[in-house]
Design a protein around this motif. Sequence first.
Motif, short mmCIF file in Angstrom:
data_model
loop_
_atom_site.label_atom_id
_atom_site.label_comp_id
_atom_site.label_asym_id
_atom_site.label_seq_id
_atom_site.Cartn_x
_atom_site.Cartn_y
_atom_site.Cartn_z
N GLY A 10 0.85 -1.21 0.00
CA GLY A 10 0.00 0.00 0.00
C GLY A 10 0.87 1.25 0.00
N ARG A 71 0.53 -5.07 -4.77
CA ARG A 71 0.79 -6.08 -3.73
C ARG A 71 1.24 -7.40 -4.36
N THR A 124 5.33 2.12 5.89
CA THR A 124 3.94 1.70 6.10
C THR A 124 3.25 2.74 6.97
N ILE A 125 2.04 3.10 6.58
CA ILE A 125 1.32 4.04 7.44
C ILE A 125 1.01 3.37 8.77
N ASP A 126 0.97 2.03 8.79
CA ASP A 126 0.58 1.30 10.01
C ASP A 126 1.65 1.36 11.11
N MET A 168 -7.60 2.88 9.76
CA MET A 168 -6.73 1.82 9.24
C MET A 168 -5.76 1.31 10.30
N GLY A 169 -5.33 0.10 10.14
CA GLY A 169 -4.40 -0.54 11.09
C GLY A 169 -4.75 -2.01 11.13
N ARG A 170 -3.98 -2.78 10.35
CA ARG A 170 -4.33 -4.20 10.17
C ARG A 170 -4.02 -5.06 11.39
N GLU A 221 -9.28 -0.90 12.24
CA GLU A 221 -9.99 -1.85 11.35
C GLU A 221 -9.68 -3.31 11.69
N TYR A 245 -9.29 -8.65 3.06
CA TYR A 245 -9.62 -7.23 2.96
C TYR A 245 -10.44 -6.84 4.19
N HIS A 272 -8.94 4.96 3.17
CA HIS A 272 -7.76 5.36 2.38
C HIS A 272 -7.51 6.86 2.37
N ARG A 275 -4.35 7.93 3.71
CA ARG A 275 -3.14 7.46 3.03
C ARG A 275 -2.70 8.37 1.88
O1 F6P Z 1 -0.74 -0.35 3.81
C1 F6P Z 1 -1.36 -0.62 5.01
C2 F6P Z 1 -2.84 -0.48 4.86
O2 F6P Z 1 -3.17 0.86 4.64
C3 F6P Z 1 -3.60 -1.09 6.03
O3 F6P Z 1 -3.77 -0.19 7.08
C4 F6P Z 1 -4.87 -1.52 5.38
O4 F6P Z 1 -5.42 -2.64 6.04
C5 F6P Z 1 -4.46 -1.90 4.01
O5 F6P Z 1 -3.29 -1.20 3.72
C6 F6P Z 1 -5.49 -1.60 2.94
O6 F6P Z 1 -5.06 -2.18 1.76
P1 F6P Z 1 -5.64 -1.85 0.33
O7 F6P Z 1 -5.16 -0.48 -0.05
O8 F6P Z 1 -5.05 -2.90 -0.53
O9 F6P Z 1 -7.12 -1.89 0.43
#
Ligand code: F6P
Length: 342
Positions: A10, A71, A124-126, A168-170, A221, A245, A272, A275
């Motif tokens: 991302g 990705r 990574t933004i995370d 966001m934050g996986r 998230e 996702y 997003h 981002r």
């Molecule tokens: O890059 C990290 C991230 O922004 C996560 O926080 C988020 O879960 C994921 O990417 C979203 O991915 P995509 O842009 O592929 O939907």
Amino acid sequence: MRVGVLTGGGDAPGLNAVIRAVLKRAEQFGIEVIGIRYGWAGLLNMDTVPLSYKDLEDKIGEAGTVIKTSRTNPVKDEATMNKCIENFKKLGLDALIAIGGDDTLTAAKRLHEAGLKVVGVPKTIDNDLKGTDYTFGFDTAVNAAMEAIESLKKTGEAMDRVMVVEIMGRHAGWIALYSGLAAGADLILIPEEPFKISDVAEFVKKRKAEGKGSLTIVVAEGALIADYKGPITKDTKVDQYGHVYLGGIGEFLAKEIEKATGFETRAVAPAHIVRGMSPTAFDRVLATRLGYAAIELVRKGVFGKMVALRGTEIVSVDLSEAVAETKLVDKSLIELKNALTI
Ligand code: F6P
């Protein structure tokens, strides 16, 4: 000397600032730089573009990435790994700078073990990458999320509503925690601490009974509900690295809160939007320092490393150390959050 640069995973605000610094420093030493487009996909498909500093000179403040990203997983099988090594040679590269997060750098580590001369740059933004104190993009995302939460707080206050903001934050709750604390959220829910819906509902009832007209709840998230199987997802699809996702926990939680408490509740997910913002000064400077350091490693012929921020210094760490585990939110920050919210 010919160096390839790619951005994987991302996008994060600051990618262009890294590439810009790489180009500036490379040109000072007569090093040629080519962009490998769409992350590892560009290496697999030989999709490249010549780069020069003048193309990036005025892009330090632009989010996104001029060389695109994806990705694509280059190490998903032996054939793709071999293709990468073959194409690296065909392109006449002496080194590759891979700018990415956990997935991109895990692939970089494996390709380095297979013989590729790679230097990693953490992105990574995370902010969940080990080996570096911060990743660029995080500060920008936090500021954008904070503004979104503050805005939602205002409309929530006007209508005495409970506002649930999904951020966001996986795997880690860094953005939710920082932005929630900075915006003065009432409750912050992160993946590091699975929570019970009944506890959240009780909290809402208690605060309302104490006279709080409106409440703001920030939820990452990837936050996990105790006794629920895994995170809430939008889709069953997975990407090439096997990630689902994510998305939807905010909506889910808002419905449950309204059902259990009777208070009007709304859910919003800036997703997003956080981002794509112009990078903050912190992220621009960090990205610039990392790009500069990456070219220095290439010049010295040091590979298999990731440049990183430790304290106030830029250092280099083994790629294997950087990708060994996810950097979760520290216990001390979780304690602070819980003392100031719940
Ligand atoms: O890059 C990290 C991230 O922004 C996560 O926080 C988020 O879960 C994921 O990417 C979203 O991915 P995509 O842009 O592929 O939907």
